[in-house]
Design a protein around this motif. Structure first.
Motif, PDB file in Angstrom:
ATOM      1  N   ALA A 263      46.148  45.011  15.695  1.00 14.42           N
ATOM      2  CA  ALA A 263      45.673  43.438  16.014  1.00 14.42           C
ATOM      3  C   ALA A 263      46.567  42.441  15.811  1.00 14.42           C
ATOM      4  O   ALA A 263      46.501  41.510  16.819  1.00 14.42           O
ATOM      5  CB  ALA A 263      44.506  43.340  15.265  1.00 14.42           C
ATOM      6  N   ILE A 264      47.471  42.475  14.823  1.00  6.36           N
ATOM      7  CA  ILE A 264      48.528  41.685  14.597  1.00  6.36           C
ATOM      8  C   ILE A 264      49.296  41.419  15.749  1.00  6.36           C
ATOM      9  O   ILE A 264      49.684  40.231  16.125  1.00  6.36           O
ATOM     10  CB  ILE A 264      49.173  41.437  13.271  1.00  6.36           C
ATOM     11  CG1 ILE A 264      48.320  41.498  12.176  1.00  6.36           C
ATOM     12  CG2 ILE A 264      50.443  40.695  13.069  1.00  6.36           C
ATOM     13  CD1 ILE A 264      48.810  42.023  10.782  1.00  6.36           C
ATOM     14  N   ASN A 265      49.968  42.601  16.255  1.00  6.93           N
ATOM     15  CA  ASN A 265      50.734  42.828  17.524  1.00  6.93           C
ATOM     16  C   ASN A 265      50.298  42.165  18.401  1.00  6.93           C
ATOM     17  O   ASN A 265      50.887  41.045  19.328  1.00  6.93           O
ATOM     18  CB  ASN A 265      51.200  44.244  17.671  1.00  6.93           C
ATOM     19  CG  ASN A 265      51.952  44.498  16.599  1.00  6.93           C
ATOM     20  OD1 ASN A 265      52.489  43.823  15.899  1.00  6.93           O
ATOM     21  ND2 ASN A 265      51.767  46.168  16.549  1.00  6.93           N
ATOM     22  N   GLU A 266      49.078  42.189  19.133  1.00  9.26           N
ATOM     23  CA  GLU A 266      48.427  41.797  20.077  1.00  9.26           C
ATOM     24  C   GLU A 266      48.122  40.035  19.873  1.00  9.26           C
ATOM     25  O   GLU A 266      48.298  39.343  20.943  1.00  9.26           O
ATOM     26  CB  GLU A 266      46.717  42.340  20.311  1.00  9.26           C
ATOM     27  CG  GLU A 266      47.037  43.533  20.774  1.00  9.26           C
ATOM     28  CD  GLU A 266      47.803  44.053  21.868  1.00  9.26           C
ATOM     29  OE1 GLU A 266      47.674  43.099  22.850  1.00  9.26           O
ATOM     30  OE2 GLU A 266      48.679  44.837  21.974  1.00  9.26           O
TER      31      GLU A 266
ATOM     32  N   ALA B 124      49.818  37.347  22.515  1.00 14.90           N
ATOM     33  CA  ALA B 124      49.037  36.323  23.047  1.00 14.90           C
ATOM     34  C   ALA B 124      49.692  34.844  22.833  1.00 14.90           C
ATOM     35  O   ALA B 124      49.028  34.012  23.474  1.00 14.90           O
ATOM     36  CB  ALA B 124      47.598  36.435  22.830  1.00 14.90           C
ATOM     37  N   GLY B 125      50.396  34.849  21.788  1.00 13.65           N
ATOM     38  CA  GLY B 125      50.954  33.433  21.506  1.00 13.65           C
ATOM     39  C   GLY B 125      49.833  32.629  20.447  1.00 13.65           C
ATOM     40  O   GLY B 125      50.134  31.544  20.336  1.00 13.65           O
ATOM     41  N   PHE B 126      48.939  33.432  19.706  1.00 15.88           N
ATOM     42  CA  PHE B 126      48.154  32.556  18.999  1.00 15.88           C
ATOM     43  C   PHE B 126      48.870  32.248  17.794  1.00 15.88           C
ATOM     44  O   PHE B 126      49.752  32.932  17.278  1.00 15.88           O
ATOM     45  CB  PHE B 126      46.994  33.516  18.373  1.00 15.88           C
ATOM     46  CG  PHE B 126      45.846  33.999  19.747  1.00 15.88           C
ATOM     47  CD1 PHE B 126      45.457  32.964  20.474  1.00 15.88           C
ATOM     48  CD2 PHE B 126      45.700  35.172  19.717  1.00 15.88           C
ATOM     49  CE1 PHE B 126      44.355  33.249  21.466  1.00 15.88           C
ATOM     50  CE2 PHE B 126      44.861  35.548  20.816  1.00 15.88           C
ATOM     51  CZ  PHE B 126      43.992  34.600  21.531  1.00 15.88           C
ATOM     52  N   ASP B 127      48.465  31.029  17.298  1.00 22.29           N
ATOM     53  CA  ASP B 127      49.311  30.649  15.942  1.00 22.29           C
ATOM     54  C   ASP B 127      48.533  30.011  14.926  1.00 22.29           C
ATOM     55  O   ASP B 127      48.821  29.133  14.021  1.00 22.29           O
ATOM     56  CB  ASP B 127      50.467  29.326  16.426  1.00 22.29           C
ATOM     57  CG  ASP B 127      49.415  27.915  17.014  1.00 22.29           C
ATOM     58  OD1 ASP B 127      48.223  28.047  17.231  1.00 22.29           O
ATOM     59  OD2 ASP B 127      50.116  27.196  17.473  1.00 22.29           O
ATOM     60  N   GLY B 128      47.277  30.400  15.117  1.00 20.00           N
ATOM     61  CA  GLY B 128      46.442  30.136  13.847  1.00 20.00           C
ATOM     62  C   GLY B 128      44.926  30.978  13.922  1.00 20.00           C
ATOM     63  O   GLY B 128      44.706  31.582  14.994  1.00 20.00           O
TER      64      GLY B 128
END
Length: 420
Positions: free
Chosen positions: A42-45, A49-53
């Motif tokens: 999940a962390i890799n995905e 995806a470019g999530f930062d929070g």
């Protein structure tokens, strides 16, 4: 047309007045869960995806339990990745060695999950939390990643099976026997993508531990989730445990069900699931000629204090049959401590068992109990697929803690009612 318990929870979290089976909805999440195997994916995905929070650091839960304490370098690297992510985003509910437990025992114990919640977890047995009146289901790691970032998840609203419980369990019979009996009746795909909704007068005779066990294995019938109504037993369990206000949802009188199954608890007997599917169930009385090599008592299905007590009542003052390996795993640190206080662990060791720190280890063939070719194990876990706990020619027999403990004494699958 009215709605089921599950449908009402999903409608509320989707901001809709009504939903119906088959409808696609986007629902707000109360809890997102992952473990040391699924969270790294999940962390890799999440990062890809470019999530930062994260949407709410208090609603995300990461529990290191499958290969913890770490069994090898790969497991250590996975746990390290989880630690770094939890630290970076200041995740409130991060449970590592010394604090962790088997995730589906730990979250209810700590009051993190509660009635009326909408919960996803990157583990198939996340359906456990239906015992407290929540909609709770397993998802893939990609959905976990999106859930951590957005606090939302897409669902197809499930249809439902009503399971009416009557009567009361007899001595030596437990919630594990209830769910094994149901799976034996309907098969491993008998509730495929449906909600298993437990109702009836028999519900009040089931402890919270029984209900947690039953909902835990709803997925073994193919169900999307399992759920119990919120009654006085539920409220007593939640009050003083959960810090959040909870909501109670009841099915409408005209709710639609695909089928109704009636189970008379008075008639149930200790039940064993033979290899290699949970649906292959038999009364324990038919299994007395099956010789075993190992017993495992623990897991997210049956590692709670009542399970430790059931094993203790049978093993106290007795000795494990020579040649049988017995592994007992309290599911959380609190259960471990309480077992020490009650004298359970001393009795287990005196009987010839080993006692482990909380871990999922043997359940998924990870470590702490791998089976060799041709070996047989009686286990209180939830799956007995080919090769699940080791060699592809090994065999797993699913049973309650009482059956497992009785079998440890004889070296053959045994009826606990003859010992109690």
């Amino acid at each position: 047309m009215g709605m089921t318990m599950t449908q009402k929870i999903l409608a509320a979290h989707a901001g809709l007045e009504n939903v119906k089976a088959g409808q696609l909805i986007n629902a707000k999440l109360d809890i997102v869960l992952g473990n040391d195997i699924t969270t790294p994916v999940a962390i890799n995905e999440f990062e890809k995806a470019g999530f930062d929070g994260v949407y709410d650091k208090s609603r995300i839960n990461i529990v290191l339990d499958h290969f913890t304490p770490n069994k090898d370098i790969k497991a250590a690297e996975q746990s390290k990745q989880c630690r770094e992510f939890a630290c970076k985003y200041d995740i409130d509910n991060f449970y590592d060695v010394g604090e962790m437990g088997v995730e589906h025992a730990l979250l209810p114990e700590k009051g993190i999950v509660t009635a009326g919640d909408c919960i996803i977890g990157a583990d198939s047995h996340t359906c456990t939390y239906g015992a407290v009146g929540a909609f709770s289901t397993g998802v893939g790691s990609t959905d976990m990643a999106a859930g951590m970032a957005t606090g939302n998840c897409w669902f197809k609203v499930p249809s439902a099976i009503k399971i009416e419980l009557t009567g009361k369990l007899a001595k030596g019979v437990s919630g594990k026997d209830v769910i094994l009996d149901i799976i034996g009746r309907i098969g491993v795909d008998g509730a495929l993508y449906q909600s298993m909704e437990f109702v009836g007068d028999g519900v009040k005779s089931l402890s919270m531990d029984d209900r947690l066990t039953i909902c835990n294995m709803a997925i073994e019938a193919g169900a999307k989730n399992g759920i119990f109504p919120v009654d006085d037993i539920t409220k007593e369990y939640l009050d003083g445990r959960t810090k959040r206000e909870y909501s109670i949802y009841e099915a409408d009188d005209d709710a639609e069900y695909t089928r109704v199954i009636t189970i008379n608890l008075d008639e149930l007997v200790p039940t064993v699931s033979y290899p290699h599917l949970p649906e292959n169930t038999h009364p324990v009385t038919e299994a007395s000629d099956i010789k075993i090599d190992q017993v495992v008592i623990g897991s997210c299905t049956n590692g709670r204090i009542s399970d430790m007590e059931a094993a203790y009542k049978i093993l106290k003052g007795r000795k494990v049959k020579k040649g049988v390996r017995v592994i007992i795993i309290p599911a959380t640190q609190e259960i471990y401590k309480e077992s020490i206080k009650r004298g359970y662990l001393e009795a287990f060791v005196d009987a010839g068992c080993i006692v482990s720190t909380p871990t999922c280890g043997p359940c998924l063939g990870g470590y702490m109990g791998i089976l060799a070719a041709g070996e047989r194990c009686v286990s209180t876990t939830n799956r007995n697929f080919v090769g699940r706990m080791g060699h592809v020619s090994s065999e797993i027999y699913l049973a309650s803690p009482a059956v497992a403990a009785a079998s440890a004494l004889t070296g053959y699958i045994s009826d606990p009612r003859e010992v109690l």
